[in-house]
Enzyme design. Structure first.
Site, mmCIF file in Angstrom:
data_model
loop_
_atom_site.group_PDB
_atom_site.id
_atom_site.type_symbol
_atom_site.label_atom_id
_atom_site.label_comp_id
_atom_site.label_asym_id
_atom_site.label_seq_id
_atom_site.Cartn_x
_atom_site.Cartn_y
_atom_site.Cartn_z
ATOM 1 N N ASP A 168 0.991 -1.239 0.046
ATOM 2 C CA ASP A 168 -0.042 0.031 0.047
ATOM 3 C C ASP A 168 0.928 1.214 -0.083
ATOM 4 O O ASP A 168 1.616 1.422 0.676
ATOM 5 C CB ASP A 168 -0.802 -0.048 1.182
ATOM 6 C CG ASP A 168 -1.857 -0.951 1.051
ATOM 7 O OD1 ASP A 168 -2.359 -1.344 0.121
ATOM 8 O OD2 ASP A 168 -2.353 -1.708 2.177
ATOM 9 N N ASP A 228 -13.758 -3.541 -2.091
ATOM 10 C CA ASP A 228 -13.721 -3.313 -0.803
ATOM 11 C C ASP A 228 -15.049 -3.596 -0.079
ATOM 12 O O ASP A 228 -16.072 -2.806 -0.329
ATOM 13 C CB ASP A 228 -13.097 -2.082 -0.447
ATOM 14 C CG ASP A 228 -11.678 -1.934 -0.862
ATOM 15 O OD1 ASP A 228 -11.071 -2.690 -0.931
ATOM 16 O OD2 ASP A 228 -11.511 -0.596 -1.069
#
Length: 251
Positions: free
Chosen positions: A11, A130
């Protein structure tokens, strides 16, 4: 049975690798190029690189950093963050990415999945989802998990598959960073319903969690970040454990 894949996730925020809990409380986890090379050398099957603030900041993924990472590794490499056009995909594939991941842009304009699959082939297109459970129902969230939608996760996963995505990266926001295990019930439901691979993300904390996600969760690949970044679990040790447990894993 197809061999299962272990995928570290980088990330990226402002050029550094970061990791948080439930998508917040981010802390620095190191240089992405150095980490990518370590994981490649240790036997990771693939790598995922997500510029986590690209969509929020209305800017494009850092193609220059993608090039540096691609030069440092010899395994397949997926890049996501702020990708919304055919041109964005071309830039990243030319920079060295093998696949791209779209999330918010796919929800906003589902036709882009069809268009990208037609232009580059389904094998290049990963749709990231998500998901968060709200009052017993799983809903899709966008913009790095900041924005709730009315899309039900299972229905969206099926639509994404039907539109030509080659893979789904399913992240449980409820499990993300908790190290309490993957969302195996939801993963099993979606994996069983779809004809494309599902990558599980969110919740890895022990080696047993990986065994569980491949058996109970029926995932094709498992993605993790902090346990690899902070040396809590080594990829070679994890693979040996899974082989000993009877999981078909890439050597």
């Amino acid at each position: 049975m197809l061999t299962k894949r272990i995928i570290p996730c980088l990330d990226i925020k402002e050029g550094r690798t970061v990791k948080g809990v439930n998508f917040v409380e981010l802390r620095d986890a190191g240089d992405p190029v150095e980490l990518a090379k370590i994981y490649s050398d240790e036997g990771a099957d693939e790598l995922v690189f997500l510029d986590i603030t690209a969509t929020v900041d209305k800017r494009k993924t850092l193609a220059e950093l993608v090039t540096k990472v691609a030069k440092a590794i010899n395994i397949p490499f997926t890049v996501g963050g702020g990708i919304s056009t055919i041109e964005d995909v071309k830039v990243l594939l030319n920079a060295g990415a093998d696949k791209i991941s779209i999330n918010s842009s796919a929800v906003k304009n589902p036709q882009i999945i069809n268009d990208m699959a037609a232009e580059f082939g389904s094998q290049c297109i990963v749709v990231a989802i998500d998901t968060r459970n709200v009052d017993g129902i799983d809903f899709v969230h966008t913009h790095g998990g900041r924005k709730a939608t009315l899309l039900k996760t299972q229905a969206w996963a099926q639509e994404v598959c039907d539109r030509g995505a080659g893979e789904i990266l399913l992240t449980s926001m409820d499990h993300d960073g908790t190290k309490a295990g993957f969302s195996n019930e939801l993963l099993a439901e979606i994996s069983s319903a779809l004809s494309i691979p599902v990558i599980a993300s969110g919740g890895a904390g022990t080696m047993a969690h990986f065994k569980d996600v491949f058996t109970f969760g029926k995932a094709d690949a498992a993605l993790a970040a902090s346990i690899f970044h902070f040396k809590e679990i080594g990829i070679p040790e994890l693979k040996r454990y899974l082989v000993d447990e009877g999981v078909s894993i890439r050597s």
